[in-house]
Design a protein around this motif. Structure first.
Motif, PDB file in Angstrom:
ATOM      1  N   ALA A 201      47.381  19.339  47.382  1.00 15.77           N
ATOM      2  CA  ALA A 201      45.966  19.378  46.988  1.00 15.77           C
ATOM      3  C   ALA A 201      45.689  18.528  45.749  1.00 15.77           C
ATOM      4  O   ALA A 201      44.537  18.220  45.445  1.00 15.77           O
ATOM      5  CB  ALA A 201      45.528  20.819  46.751  1.00 15.77           C
ATOM      6  N   VAL A 202      46.763  18.169  45.022  1.00 18.37           N
ATOM      7  CA  VAL A 202      46.603  17.292  43.850  1.00 18.37           C
ATOM      8  C   VAL A 202      47.399  16.020  44.104  1.00 18.37           C
ATOM      9  O   VAL A 202      48.618  16.071  44.243  1.00 18.37           O
ATOM     10  CB  VAL A 202      47.083  17.986  42.552  1.00 18.37           C
ATOM     11  N   GLN A 203      46.717  14.913  44.222  1.00 16.20           N
ATOM     12  CA  GLN A 203      47.372  13.634  44.503  1.00 16.20           C
ATOM     13  C   GLN A 203      47.127  12.688  43.339  1.00 16.20           C
ATOM     14  O   GLN A 203      45.994  12.537  42.884  1.00 16.20           O
ATOM     15  CB  GLN A 203      46.803  13.018  45.793  1.00 16.20           C
ATOM     16  N   PHE A 204      48.194  12.056  42.885  1.00 15.35           N
ATOM     17  CA  PHE A 204      48.108  11.131  41.756  1.00 15.35           C
ATOM     18  C   PHE A 204      48.420   9.723  42.260  1.00 15.35           C
ATOM     19  O   PHE A 204      49.487   9.490  42.812  1.00 15.35           O
ATOM     20  CB  PHE A 204      49.130  11.566  40.694  1.00 15.35           C
ATOM     21  N   ILE A 205      47.482   8.822  42.127  1.00 10.54           N
ATOM     22  CA  ILE A 205      47.731   7.436  42.543  1.00 10.54           C
ATOM     23  C   ILE A 205      48.498   6.756  41.411  1.00 10.54           C
ATOM     24  O   ILE A 205      47.925   6.368  40.398  1.00 10.54           O
ATOM     25  CB  ILE A 205      46.409   6.675  42.834  1.00 10.54           C
ATOM     26  N   ASP A 206      49.798   6.659  41.593  1.00  9.80           N
ATOM     27  CA  ASP A 206      50.689   6.210  40.526  1.00  9.80           C
ATOM     28  C   ASP A 206      50.739   4.692  40.510  1.00  9.80           C
ATOM     29  O   ASP A 206      51.754   4.084  40.866  1.00  9.80           O
ATOM     30  CB  ASP A 206      52.079   6.806  40.756  1.00  9.80           C
ATOM     31  N   SER A 207      49.654   4.087  40.080  1.00  8.35           N
ATOM     32  CA  SER A 207      49.527   2.640  40.175  1.00  8.35           C
ATOM     33  C   SER A 207      48.639   2.127  39.052  1.00  8.35           C
ATOM     34  O   SER A 207      47.673   2.793  38.656  1.00  8.35           O
ATOM     35  CB  SER A 207      48.893   2.289  41.533  1.00  8.35           C
ATOM     36  N   THR A 208      48.985   0.951  38.554  1.00  8.06           N
ATOM     37  CA  THR A 208      48.105   0.308  37.579  1.00  8.06           C
ATOM     38  C   THR A 208      47.423  -0.898  38.213  1.00  8.06           C
ATOM     39  O   THR A 208      46.865  -1.741  37.529  1.00  8.06           O
ATOM     40  CB  THR A 208      48.891  -0.156  36.336  1.00  8.06           C
TER      41      THR A 208
END
Lengths: 420, 420
Positions: free
Chosen positions: A180-187
């Motif tokens: 339910a918690v997604q982190f877009i690990d991108s710059t």
């Protein structure tokens, strides 16, 4: 160094968030509150891990020569992280908007019609340097039964990664899925743009940050957007306004927190007020170190004033500077606000009720003030407990947005065979 | 022949609409109702002028070999035009949503906070062949205090031009400015696209028509959109469903008006129900001339069924055809609806309350029915008096949209010098 995530992976993250949102939407308020408390406890227990990430961001920020205000927004410390946790506990205390039966009636044929408040589904949060948004937005999303996809600013990526890691670890022992918690690990900017059109998995995008970020989302997203908060706010001082009220309100709106969206950016003064109180006004400018950019009439009335350009009228200073215009009528003030305002917060100071009524009726903004500071356009000042942003658009939610702004309604019809 | 209007002119029309919307927003309910009655009277008195325009459109339509259903939507006659007029009189009778104080509270410092319902401002209506939308949408917009910019389909341009001419002539003797109704007199697609990004003058776009039109607006507009109504609606018949209710509801939803958005397009049947009531179902298909496109299990159960393609599952038939799928569980039905539904109206026929509850909770659509036909997703069926469309999006308004969907709120704060 740019951290790149494959587009396919981002789509998969959004899809997982959507799947998680289904059962999350059916959880009880108690289960959701318990999860918020668990996350809060984990944040408290993991201050040092989060600080480690934050220190990397701060070191990179110093190398990149970010200014002081920016570094301040980026910086965490133990007290700030404990504030995130406390914020989640506060959100747990708020009423759960979902499940509310908003209206109910029965048709002549016996069909029972209800409109029921339900979560939006998946919220895409796109924001800049403040790592606190990572925890705050997650808390509001989960409490209102929504999954969240987080895309924070590159400069805070180590802080955000650490905060999300702690929150997701906490979710293991709760009824809310980690998905339910997604982190877009991108710059990579492309990662953000991926989210703009992911209509099949994301229900709403909430951009929070500077004007450029917000406009990029509004102009390119096909996912519905909740447009938040650039505030080019005006204080109009009418002829015959009470001079103490007028000066107090202007000084508060301009100087209390100049960098926030509900701060005043332009002062519009009726010529009769200026003639009567020119000295008092100049004293106030001097006392509070306010830099004035004005039109011809201002230049001849205010010492050290600089000529205002289109940019000064149109953009936020977010500093102690102010644009200043002199008008002959309230309609001239309204026309100026129409031209340059951003539909956030607009104030009139006047003792004339008819003039106040006209201003309130004709000015098109989320919040209109009569004899008060624009600083009250704020979820906590208005008693909402928490806010995910301040909407400057007209659809769905306008002004400070709390939990209810993260919900929609669903018609639920119950019958025994009704046909038309 | 393409009628082209210069982009500059369209922008000017939208600007004039915006100016007109300001004073219109301040008019009393009585003044707005009086204007609607005047427009209705003028429509009644000008049937022949409108018919003249319509005859041109019909002649062009015959040359273009439009199909019968299309020609029927385009065709006017005295009775239909009198219905427009009557529709405006009905809208005059509805409650005026604007001016309503939605909520009110006082902060500890004495600041009075109100949220007041106000018009959106300028509505951009983009629609296809039905000339009735020209009058209906104008009536709803004006009643709710909004100006309107009308961009109808090319095939109805002579009809629309004539209707707008009559309406604008009527406005001369009312308190509403003629500028509040703007007609984009163009058959050029570029004219429509101009409206997509006219954020500074148009507050919301409402596309009404086929899926392609709606998607074009959603995908390219930077103006906020109220997405209306493609309805790929499903009827799910659960195991143990009452057979009479099930067949009645399906037949009503499929055949009552197959071309509308709340008609059923797919029938999902639990395998146990199919096994028990196969003959009854086949009889019903035959009796109502329903063509069936199905999966393997359907092909072996229903004589003359054709294999369903992706397109059959995904798109509206808008005819007496139906796609049919056999499932083993309610969750399989929900998953199919998740994949192919358009979030419009979805029905379950079941006697099992827990199954109904799961369906209502998990299916994501504007309207969910338990034991009733999807045909009730309609403003008039629900008692709203009139509708500007049916929203299939989640923000702002969901389901049938009446006058209230054309409003927003404004925070109005009244103080005596409050600062923060």
């Amino acid at each position: 160094m740019t951290t790149v995530v494959e587009p396919v992976h981002i789509k998969e993250q959004a899809r997982l968030a959507q799947i998680a949102s289904k059962e999350l939407g059916l959880l009880s308020t108690e289960d959701k509150n318990a999860a918020l408390h668990t996350i809060a406890d984990h944040l408290d227990a993991n201050v040092s891990n989060i600080m480690e990430g934050n220190n990397q961001d701060l070191a990179n920020g110093r190398k990149a020569l970010y200014d002081e205000a920016y570094m301040d927004r980026l910086a965490l410390n133990e007290a700030r992280i404990k504030e995130f946790a406390e914020g989640l506990r506060q959100v747990a205390k708020l009423d759960d908007p979902t499940g509310e039966i908003v209206s109910q009636w029965t048709l002549d044929n016996g069909l029972d019609v209800q409109t029921v408040r339900v979560p939006l589904g998946v919220i895409g949060m796109i924001y800049e340097a403040r790592p606190n948004v990572t925890a705050d937005a997650t808390g509001l999303a989960l409490k209102s039964g929504n999954a969240i996809v987080l895309k924070g600013g590159s400069s805070a990526i180590h802080s955000n990664r650490a905060i999300v890691k702690v929150m997701k670890e906490a979710l293991i022992s709760t009824k809310i899925s980690q998905d339910a918690v997604q982190f877009i690990d991108s710059t990579d900017r492309v990662a953000t743009e991926q989210l703009f059109t992911m209509k099949e998995h994301i229900d709403v995008l909430i951009p929070r940050g500077g004007g450029k970020l917000i406009q990029a989302v509004v102009n390119h997203a096909t996912v519905p957007v909740l447009e938040t908060g650039v505030g080019n706010c005006h204080i109009y001082i009418d002829k015959g306004a009470d001079v103490d009220k007028a000066i107090n309100i202007f000084i508060n709106a301009k100087t209390d927190r100049p960098a926030v969206c509900n701060a005043a950016e332009t002062l519009i003064v009726h010529e009769a007020f200026l003639a009567a109180h020119q000295e008092t006004l100049i004293e106030a400018f001097n006392k509070y170190n306010i830099g004035v950019y004005g039109d011809d009439k201002v230049l001849s009335a205010v010492p050290n004033a600089t000529r205002a350009t289109e940019q000064h009228w149109a953009e936020e200073f977010l500093s102690l500077d102010v644009a200043m215009k002199v008008v002959s009528t309230v309609d001239e003030a309204i026309a100026h606000i129409d031209e340059y305002g951003t539909k956030h917060s607009e104030a009139i100071v006047t003792e004339d009720k008819e003039t106040a009524k006209r201003f309130k009726g004709l000015v098109d903004a989320a919040a209109i003030y009569h004899n008060a500071s624009t600083r009250f356009t704020d979820g906590s000042a208005l008693g909402f407990g928490a806010e995910i942003g301040i909407s400057t658009q007209k659809l769905h939610a306008r002004g400070p947005m709390g939990l209810q702004a993260l919900t929609t309604i669903k018609y639920v019809m119950s019958g025994n065979g009704q046909i038309r």
